[in-house]
Design an enzyme around this catalytic site. Structure first.
Site, short mmCIF file in Angstrom:
data_model
loop_
_atom_site.label_atom_id
_atom_site.label_comp_id
_atom_site.label_asym_id
_atom_site.label_seq_id
_atom_site.Cartn_x
_atom_site.Cartn_y
_atom_site.Cartn_z
N CYS A 51 4.16 12.46 57.33
CA CYS A 51 3.54 12.36 55.99
C CYS A 51 4.61 12.03 55.12
CB CYS A 51 2.58 13.63 55.53
SG CYS A 51 1.83 12.90 54.16
N ASP A 53 4.38 12.82 51.97
CA ASP A 53 4.53 13.89 51.07
C ASP A 53 6.00 14.48 50.68
OD1 ASP A 53 4.10 16.78 50.05
OD2 ASP A 53 1.98 16.39 50.46
N ARG A 55 6.87 17.21 50.25
CA ARG A 55 7.22 18.53 50.68
C ARG A 55 7.57 18.99 52.12
NH1 ARG A 55 1.49 20.66 48.10
NH2 ARG A 55 1.01 18.43 48.99
N HIS A 107 0.68 17.79 58.05
CA HIS A 107 0.77 19.33 57.09
C HIS A 107 -0.63 19.72 56.41
CE1 HIS A 107 1.00 17.65 53.11
NE2 HIS A 107 1.20 16.36 53.73
N CYS A 110 -2.84 18.25 52.96
CA CYS A 110 -2.36 16.93 53.10
C CYS A 110 -3.52 16.17 52.04
CB CYS A 110 -2.43 16.28 54.21
SG CYS A 110 -2.14 14.54 54.28
#
Ligand code: CO
Length: 218
Positions: A51, A53, A55, A107, A110
């Site tokens: 992803c 993202d 993080r 994750h 998400c």
């Protein structure tokens, strides 16, 4: 101005450049030839499809260094067979770099998956998230029974990863590669961003056995 105040006064952008200088210096301290070796070429054994993202960075989460993981990231780690970007990365990784492992890494928490579970419009991204709504539709019988919304989102994160693993297995790229090297494995992981740990969903594939006849290509 003392050093700490000076640090605070720097913009995020300036801190990035400074972070880069610190990174280079610390790598050179460990190995003065680190970047010379990197510049000579790459031979990663892993392709990470994760992803976008902020993080879930592939290298930091797996304790790997530059040169060790070929990376493709998009919103909610979706693998769509009409996505030329993903297909190009996959083809290059599998057929040129000859990676041994392809990991689809989702994750928990998400945002893309959570948005796909709802009915709010976000714009262009809604078209991308439609692929996750399709995953929901495939597994609605299981998901609709989960009353806790967070638990349902977590399960959809897992099911999305599993479906994307199968989507990769359905490509001609992966199926043709398997004919020559059955050791190529496609894996499904979920990162728990609350603990940092990876959960291996144990859906690793190294053949077309689970795909069904219609998806198995000669
Ligand atoms: Co995400």
């Amino acid at each position: 101005m003392n050093a700490e105040i000076e640090e605070i006064a720097k913009t995020t952008y300036e801190l990035l450049l400074e972070g880069n200088r610190r990174f280079v210096e610390s790598e050179l301290e460990n190995d003065p030839d680190f970047f010379k070796k990197l510049a000579a070429g790459q031979s990663p054994e892993v392709l990470w499809i994760g992803c976008a993202d902020s993080r879930v960075p592939a290298n930091e989460l797996t304790g790997t260094k530059p040169g060790e993981v070929f990376v493709h990231r998009n919103i909610a780690n979706v693998c769509v067979h009409t996505d030329m970007n993903m297909l190009s990365v996959l083809d290059y990784a599998v057929n040129v770099l000859k990676v041994k492992h392809v990991i689809v890494a989702g994750h928990y928490g998400c945002g893309g998956v959570m948005a796909a579970m709802g009915s709010k419009q976000y714009g262009i991204i809604d078209n991308w998230l439609r692929h996750i709504k399709d995953v929901y539709r495939l597994h609605a019988h299981e998901l609709d029974l989960i009353t806790d919304e967070k638990a349902r989102a977590n399960r959809l994160v897992e099911l999305n990863v599993i479906e994307q693993v199968y989507n990769l297995c359905k490509t001609t790229i992966v199926q043709n590669a398997w004919k020559e090297r059955p050791d190529l494995e496609i894996h499904g992981w979920v990162v728990d961003i609350g603990t940092g740990y990876v959960k291996d969903l144990k859906v690793s594939c190294s053949g077309t056995a689970n795909l069904g006849k219609v998806f198995t290509l000669d």
